[in-house]
Design a protein around this motif. Structure first.
Motif, mmCIF file in Angstrom:
data_model
loop_
_atom_site.group_PDB
_atom_site.id
_atom_site.type_symbol
_atom_site.label_atom_id
_atom_site.label_comp_id
_atom_site.label_asym_id
_atom_site.label_seq_id
_atom_site.Cartn_x
_atom_site.Cartn_y
_atom_site.Cartn_z
ATOM 1 N N ALA A 87 0.992 -1.230 -0.494
ATOM 2 C CA ALA A 87 -0.549 0.297 0.321
ATOM 3 C C ALA A 87 1.074 1.801 0.480
ATOM 4 C CB ALA A 87 -1.012 0.078 1.413
ATOM 5 N N SER A 88 2.442 1.240 0.673
ATOM 6 C CA SER A 88 3.146 2.654 -0.084
ATOM 7 C C SER A 88 3.990 2.643 -0.975
ATOM 8 C CB SER A 88 4.130 2.647 1.035
ATOM 9 O OG SER A 88 3.636 2.017 2.513
ATOM 10 N N GLY A 89 3.676 1.435 -1.946
ATOM 11 C CA GLY A 89 4.078 2.357 -3.522
ATOM 12 C C GLY A 89 4.576 0.858 -3.606
ATOM 13 N N LEU A 90 5.364 0.225 -2.822
ATOM 14 C CA LEU A 90 6.762 -0.497 -3.092
ATOM 15 C C LEU A 90 6.126 -1.784 -3.476
ATOM 16 C CD1 LEU A 90 8.707 0.203 -0.133
ATOM 17 C CD2 LEU A 90 8.389 1.469 -1.770
ATOM 18 N N SER A 91 6.973 -2.314 -4.433
ATOM 19 C CA SER A 91 6.147 -3.633 -5.064
ATOM 20 C C SER A 91 6.868 -4.829 -4.389
ATOM 21 C CB SER A 91 6.852 -3.627 -6.857
ATOM 22 O OG SER A 91 7.876 -3.779 -7.150
ATOM 23 N N THR A 92 6.188 -5.875 -4.702
ATOM 24 C CA THR A 92 5.514 -7.288 -4.210
ATOM 25 C C THR A 92 6.880 -8.401 -5.472
ATOM 26 O OG1 THR A 92 4.163 -8.146 -5.264
ATOM 27 C CG2 THR A 92 3.909 -7.140 -3.445
ATOM 28 N N PHE A 93 7.244 -8.977 -4.370
ATOM 29 C CA PHE A 93 8.320 -9.772 -5.740
ATOM 30 C C PHE A 93 7.865 -10.778 -6.513
ATOM 31 C CE2 PHE A 93 12.714 -9.959 -3.869
ATOM 32 C CZ PHE A 93 12.623 -8.978 -2.962
ATOM 33 N N GLN A 94 6.140 -11.098 -6.174
ATOM 34 C CA GLN A 94 5.056 -12.419 -6.644
ATOM 35 C C GLN A 94 4.733 -11.495 -8.009
ATOM 36 O OE1 GLN A 94 3.388 -15.357 -4.717
ATOM 37 N NE2 GLN A 94 5.069 -16.380 -5.108
ATOM 38 N N GLY A 95 3.765 -10.155 -6.948
ATOM 39 C CA GLY A 95 2.888 -9.293 -7.532
ATOM 40 C C GLY A 95 3.250 -8.810 -8.944
ATOM 41 N N ILE A 96 2.731 -8.809 -10.163
ATOM 42 C CA ILE A 96 2.782 -8.006 -11.814
ATOM 43 C C ILE A 96 3.744 -6.992 -10.599
ATOM 44 C CG2 ILE A 96 1.158 -8.719 -13.126
ATOM 45 C CD1 ILE A 96 -0.255 -6.203 -11.622
ATOM 46 N N GLY A 97 4.103 -5.861 -10.101
ATOM 47 C CA GLY A 97 4.982 -5.037 -10.005
ATOM 48 C C GLY A 97 5.960 -5.559 -9.318
ATOM 49 N N GLY A 98 6.165 -6.848 -9.023
ATOM 50 C CA GLY A 98 7.073 -7.471 -8.213
ATOM 51 C C GLY A 98 8.277 -7.909 -9.503
ATOM 52 N N LEU A 99 8.220 -7.213 -10.925
ATOM 53 C CA LEU A 99 9.579 -7.180 -12.067
ATOM 54 C C LEU A 99 10.035 -6.400 -11.771
ATOM 55 C CD1 LEU A 99 7.700 -9.169 -14.800
ATOM 56 C CD2 LEU A 99 9.030 -9.984 -12.712
ATOM 57 N N TRP A 100 11.316 -6.301 -12.128
ATOM 58 C CA TRP A 100 12.539 -4.518 -12.314
ATOM 59 C C TRP A 100 13.165 -4.945 -13.326
ATOM 60 C CZ3 TRP A 100 17.779 -4.057 -12.367
ATOM 61 C CH2 TRP A 100 17.976 -2.889 -12.609
ATOM 62 N N ARG A 101 12.232 -4.012 -14.458
ATOM 63 C CA ARG A 101 13.198 -4.484 -15.939
ATOM 64 C C ARG A 101 12.659 -5.502 -15.874
ATOM 65 N NH1 ARG A 101 18.588 -1.572 -15.998
ATOM 66 N NH2 ARG A 101 18.410 0.249 -14.368
ATOM 67 N N SER A 102 12.074 -6.390 -15.814
ATOM 68 C CA SER A 102 11.891 -7.530 -16.998
ATOM 69 C C SER A 102 12.195 -8.583 -16.402
ATOM 70 C CB SER A 102 11.541 -7.316 -18.329
ATOM 71 O OG SER A 102 12.868 -7.431 -18.292
ATOM 72 N N TYR A 103 13.301 -8.574 -15.023
ATOM 73 C CA TYR A 103 14.011 -9.288 -14.226
ATOM 74 C C TYR A 103 13.114 -9.883 -13.227
ATOM 75 C CZ TYR A 103 18.538 -7.257 -16.741
ATOM 76 O OH TYR A 103 19.614 -6.889 -17.089
ATOM 77 N N ASP A 104 13.393 -10.874 -12.817
ATOM 78 C CA ASP A 104 12.548 -11.728 -11.720
ATOM 79 C C ASP A 104 13.523 -11.679 -10.724
ATOM 80 O OD1 ASP A 104 11.694 -14.713 -10.802
ATOM 81 O OD2 ASP A 104 12.189 -13.358 -9.584
#
Ligand code: BV8
Ligand code: ZN
Length: 281
Positions: A39-56
């Motif tokens: 809820a603070s906007g930090l992405s989770t590991f698994q969520g769709i937000g969980g990817l960084w620049r398409s890296y797992d």
């Protein structure tokens, strides 16, 4: 109709039975994960937000990734530091901090490496960071050198080819230099626990002491975690073996974290930032 006899829906019945148990609970342990800071906007590991620049992320959170591409791994952690610095603690962090102040027997085992719980006033002695911190850095040579420091010092050392102080835009420019150890001049690494690495000895000792100090565990909270990473997730069973009833808070109903819930356990579905303030009042 007389409201006193309004039939309570199952959620309210659950909430009542949970509150009855909470008020009589002294030894409480919480395992929290990325969902607490979602809820603070930090992405989770698994969520769709969980990817960084398409890296797992799990492929970057390894000693091998750092050995083969320290610059990329430093970009990953520097990005997450930047996001954590811009983020604000949410009502879940505050609710857990407030409950900890009220209940000295409440210990939080955090899998998160951000500092939002601390910034919400969570008592330092009632939270253990199992997997380290974004704001710690240490020498790659932990055996012979062992230098470590907290803070963002190396960000100044890692001057960018252009300033990224404004709203975060990625991909950020490459670092000109990577942070080095002032002791032995080897590389500094993020002060986090990567896959395949042991948890800090003092953390393992702190958890063991807590479990040894209580004859029985009254309650275990499992908040915003997929509970798939060990040994962190293993503490759920340790608590259950010491008599704990389990309470899971997760947006996702069919989740590993509520596998094996018993009749007298609780599952509350939704955002921890919405549920915890009521749950822990
Ligand atoms: C160890 C720090 C031994 C870095 C992390 C094969 C090969 C190698 C190792 C292993 C292997 N098999 C098993 C292992 C062990 C391995 C492991 O468990 N792997 C898993 C994948 C099977 N564990 C390790 O390697 C550990 N070390 O075993 O060492 C050893 C012993 C002695 C000597 C030498 C070696 C170390 C693991 C630590 C890794 N580091 N983080 C970084 O952060 O970058 S793990 C990282 O991933 C997190 O810390 C966390 O633990 C995990 C992610 O889980 P979550 O936090 O739960 O996040 P996730 O996105 O998965 O889930 C979010 C949940 O919240 C979801 O359920 C979602 O529905 C919910 N949610 C979302 N939004 C909300 C919400 N809920 C409520 N409200 C919302 N708003
Ligand atoms: Zn060093």
């Amino acid at each position: 109709s007389c409201s006193a006899f309004r039939t309570l829906d199952s959620e309210e019945v659950n909430l009542h039975s949970f509150h009855d148990h909470l008020v009589n609970s002294a030894s409480i342990i919480a395992l929290v994960g990325a969902g607490l800071s979602a809820a603070s906007g930090l992405s989770t590991f698994q969520g769709i937000g969980g990817l960084w620049r398409s890296y797992d992320p799990t492929t970057l959170a390894t000693p091998e990734a750092f050995a083969s591409n320290p610059e990329l791994v430093w970009q990953f952690y520097s990005h997450r530091r930047h996001c954590a610095t811009l983020a604000q603690p949410n009502l879940a962090h505050h609710a857990l901090a407030e409950a900890s102040r009220r209940k000295p027997g409440l210990l939080t085992l955090s899998q998160k490496i951000d500092d939002l719980s601390e910034r919400a006033g969570h008592p330092q002695e009632q939270i253990l960071h199992l997997h380290g911190s974004l704001f710690q850095s240490r020498c790659v040579d932990s055996q012979n050198c062992g230098y470590s420091r907290s803070g963002m010092a190396e960000s100044s050392q890692m001057q960018r080819t252009r300033d990224i102080s404004g709203p975060y835009t990625s991909p950020d420019p490459p670092f000109q230099t990577l942070p080095t150890c002032p002791n032995c001049t080897r590389l500094l690494r993020p002060g986090v626990v990567w896959f395949g690495e042991p948890l800090p000895r003092e953390v393992l000792a702190g958890i063991r002491n807590w479990f040894d100090s209580c004859a029985k565990v009254d309650l275990m909270l499992v908040i915003g975690t997929s509970a798939q990473v060990y040994p962190a997730a293993g503490y759920i069973n340790v608590a259950r073996l010491k008599g704990a009833r389990i309470c899971v808070v997760n947006t996702n109903r069919d989740h590993e974290s509520n596998e094996g819930l018993h009749e007298d356990d609780w599952f509350f579905q939704g955002d921890a930032a919405v549920i915890l303030p009521t749950l822990l009042q």
